[in-house]
Design an enzyme around this catalytic site. Structure first.
Site, mmCIF file in Angstrom:
data_model
loop_
_atom_site.group_PDB
_atom_site.id
_atom_site.type_symbol
_atom_site.label_atom_id
_atom_site.label_comp_id
_atom_site.label_asym_id
_atom_site.label_seq_id
_atom_site.Cartn_x
_atom_site.Cartn_y
_atom_site.Cartn_z
ATOM 1 N N ASP A 19 1.922 -9.081 5.138
ATOM 2 C CA ASP A 19 2.696 -8.037 4.463
ATOM 3 C C ASP A 19 3.873 -7.614 5.331
ATOM 4 O O ASP A 19 3.694 -7.129 6.452
ATOM 5 C CB ASP A 19 1.814 -6.821 4.170
ATOM 6 C CG ASP A 19 0.802 -7.087 3.068
ATOM 7 O OD1 ASP A 19 1.068 -7.964 2.227
ATOM 8 O OD2 ASP A 19 -0.247 -6.419 3.065
ATOM 9 N N LYS A 32 24.113 -9.159 0.276
ATOM 10 C CA LYS A 32 23.057 -9.084 1.270
ATOM 11 C C LYS A 32 22.597 -7.634 1.427
ATOM 12 O O LYS A 32 23.424 -6.725 1.501
ATOM 13 C CB LYS A 32 23.546 -9.593 2.624
ATOM 14 C CG LYS A 32 23.813 -11.087 2.676
ATOM 15 C CD LYS A 32 24.271 -11.495 4.069
ATOM 16 C CE LYS A 32 24.537 -12.993 4.135
ATOM 17 N NZ LYS A 32 25.015 -13.406 5.481
ATOM 18 N N GLY A 45 -6.798 -7.623 -0.022
ATOM 19 C CA GLY A 45 -7.814 -6.598 -0.232
ATOM 20 C C GLY A 45 -8.878 -6.500 0.840
ATOM 21 O O GLY A 45 -9.042 -5.471 1.504
ATOM 22 N N ARG A 95 0.530 -16.774 1.660
ATOM 23 C CA ARG A 95 1.701 -16.100 1.087
ATOM 24 C C ARG A 95 2.222 -14.977 1.980
ATOM 25 O O ARG A 95 1.495 -14.443 2.823
ATOM 26 C CB ARG A 95 1.343 -15.525 -0.290
ATOM 27 C CG ARG A 95 0.220 -14.514 -0.259
ATOM 28 C CD ARG A 95 -0.172 -14.055 -1.651
ATOM 29 N NE ARG A 95 -1.313 -13.138 -1.583
ATOM 30 C CZ ARG A 95 -1.590 -12.231 -2.508
ATOM 31 N NH1 ARG A 95 -0.814 -12.115 -3.576
ATOM 32 N NH2 ARG A 95 -2.629 -11.445 -2.390
ATOM 33 N N GLU A 194 -6.711 -1.299 -14.118
ATOM 34 C CA GLU A 194 -7.646 -2.431 -14.166
ATOM 35 C C GLU A 194 -8.789 -2.158 -15.132
ATOM 36 O O GLU A 194 -9.252 -3.069 -15.821
ATOM 37 C CB GLU A 194 -8.173 -2.712 -12.761
ATOM 38 C CG GLU A 194 -7.104 -3.293 -11.839
ATOM 39 C CD GLU A 194 -7.456 -3.211 -10.370
ATOM 40 O OE1 GLU A 194 -6.742 -3.827 -9.554
ATOM 41 O OE2 GLU A 194 -8.451 -2.526 -10.016
ATOM 42 N N GLY A 229 -4.934 7.404 -8.796
ATOM 43 C CA GLY A 229 -3.737 7.884 -8.125
ATOM 44 C C GLY A 229 -3.692 9.393 -7.982
ATOM 45 O O GLY A 229 -4.654 10.016 -7.526
ATOM 46 N N ASP A 259 -7.389 0.312 -1.066
ATOM 47 C CA ASP A 259 -8.162 -0.357 -0.022
ATOM 48 C C ASP A 259 -8.736 0.661 0.962
ATOM 49 O O ASP A 259 -9.864 0.505 1.454
ATOM 50 C CB ASP A 259 -7.282 -1.360 0.730
ATOM 51 C CG ASP A 259 -6.836 -2.509 -0.152
ATOM 52 O OD1 ASP A 259 -7.555 -2.843 -1.116
ATOM 53 O OD2 ASP A 259 -5.754 -3.085 0.120
#
Length: 320
Positions: A19, A32, A45, A95, A194, A229, A259
Site C-alpha cells: 500500500d 503530472k 485484509g 499488486r 457487503e 462507518g 481491519d
C-alpha cells in the site's frame, strides 16, 4: 513449572498488497501530479489484521500469498514492523495499491488493482496451513485472487472447525456468499455495503438487524458484526442484537478502520473477553484508525483510551 502459551492467531491473506499513500494539493488529469509524504505499508485484509493484533500486544502469524519483487518488498515491510510473517510464493507479481489525499478538498483517491491470478497448488498450501496450525483462531480476510475458487474460504472454515478452531471471515462477493452457504463460522464481519450485496438489496436499520439475525439463525455464523462507518456497528448473536454508535473522532482517513475493528475484536476474544466487550473494543480500534493518515492503523494506547472513555459514557448514561 512453565505454563504453555496459547498458539498465535493465524491470519490468511490470499490477495495482499503493498500500500502506497501520498498527498498532493490538487489531483488533475493529464498533467503530472507531484506528491509528497510518500509512505509504504504492508497491506491486505489478513496482513492488516495481524498488524493490529501485534500492535495491541497479541501474537499473530501472518501467512500470505505473494510473488515477484513486490512480494519480497511486502515481506520486508512486515518484518520491519516486527510481524511474524510467512510468505507463500506464487508465480504472479503482488499488486501495489495507491492512495492520494487531495489537500484542496480533503478527498482520497484510491487505485486498487485486482491482483495476480493464483494456481490451485498455491492455494493448497494455504489449506495445509489452516489444517495443521495450532492456533484457536483462524482469520481469513480480504478479497479473493483472480481465478480463485469461490469456495476456498468455505474449505478453510471446515478444516479449522475439524481441529476445533474458530474461523473468522471478512470478505465480500462470491467468497462471502459461498462461505456462509457452505460452512459454519464463528464470526463474520461484513460492512454494511457487503451485507447489502449479500442479501441483494438496500437495507434500513431494521433490515440490517433482520439480515444479521437471519445469518445467526441459519447457523452460518455464531457472531455477525456489521460495521457501518460513522453510523457505528451492530453485533448479532443467539442472545440478540447489540447496536452501538460510532465513537466520534477527528477523521483523517477511513482506510484500515474495518481491519482495525476485526483485529481488535478477535484479539479481545482470544484474551477471554465476552463478545460484547470485544465488539466495543473493535469499535474503539476502528475509531483510532480513522484518526491516522493513509494506511496507518490504530495504536494500542489510543484504542484503550477511546474504549475506556466510551465505556464511561455508557455507565453514566445508565445511571441517569
Amino acid at each position: 513449572m512453565s505454563i504453555a502459551r496459547p498458539a498465535p492467531i493465524l491470519t490468511i491473506t490470499l490477495n495482499p498488497a503493498v500500500d502506497v499513500s501520498s498527498e498532493t494539493e490538487t489531483v488533475r488529469p493529464v498533467r503530472k501530479v507531484r506528491t509528497s509524504n510518500v509512505r509504504y505499508d504492508p497491506g491486505g485484509g489478513g496482513v492488516n489484521v495481524a498488524r493490529v493484533i501485534t500492535a495491541l500486544g497479541g501474537e499473530a502469524e501472518a501467512y500470505f500469498l505473494a510473488g515477484g519483487e513486490t512480494g519480497s518488498l511486502l515481506n520486508r515491510l512486515l518484518q520491519a514492523q516486527g510481524i511474524d510473517s510467512h510468505l507463500m510464493p506464487i508465480q504472479g507479481q503482488t499488486r501495489i495499491s495507491f492512495m492520494v489525499r487531495e489537500h484542496s478538498t480533503g478527498l482520497e483517491y484510491r487505485f486498487v488493482p485486482e491482483g495476480p491470478p493464483v494456481q490451485p497448488r498455491e492455494l493448497e498450501r494455504c489449506l495445509d496451513i489452516v489444517a495443521s496450525h495450532k492456533g484457536q483462531y483462524v482469520i481469513a480476510s480480504g478479497s479473493l485472487p483472480t481465478d480463485a475458487p469461490p469456495d476456498i474460504y468455505a474449505r478453510m472454515a471446515k478444516l479449522a472447525s475439524a481441529r476445533g478452531a474458530k474461523f473468522v471471515l471478512d470478505s465480500s462477493g462470491l467468497g462471502l456468499q459461498t462461505t456462509l452457504k457452505q460452512s459454519r463460522l464463528y464470526l463474520v464481519k461484513p460492512s454494511l455495503g457487503e451485507l447489502e450485496q449479500f442479501v441483494g438489496r438496500k437495507l434500513d436499520e431494521a433490515g440490517v438487524r433482520q439480515a444479521a439475525s437471519d445469518i445467526v439463525a441459519s447457523g452460518a455464523a455464531e457472531l455477525v458484526a456489521i460495521t457501518m462507518g460513522v453510523d457505528g456497528a451492530l453485533l448479532a448473536s443467539a442472545l440478540g442484537v447489540l447496536r452501538v454508535p460510532a465513537i466520534h473522532v477527528r477523521m483523517r482517513s477511513a482506510l484500515g478502520a474495518g481491519d482495525s475493528f476485526l483485529g481488535a475484536m478477535v484479539w479481545a476474544l482470544s484474551e477471554g473477553r465476552t463478545p460484547e466487550e470485544a465488539f466495543r473494543l473493535g469499535i474503539a480500534a476502528g475509531a483510532a484508525a480513522v484518526m491516522k493518515p493513509g494506511f496507518e492503523l490504530c495504536r494500542r494506547e489510543e484504542v484503550l483510551a477511546l474504549n475506556a472513555a466510551a465505556l464511561s459514557a455508557v455507565a453514566r448514561s445508565q445511571t441517569h
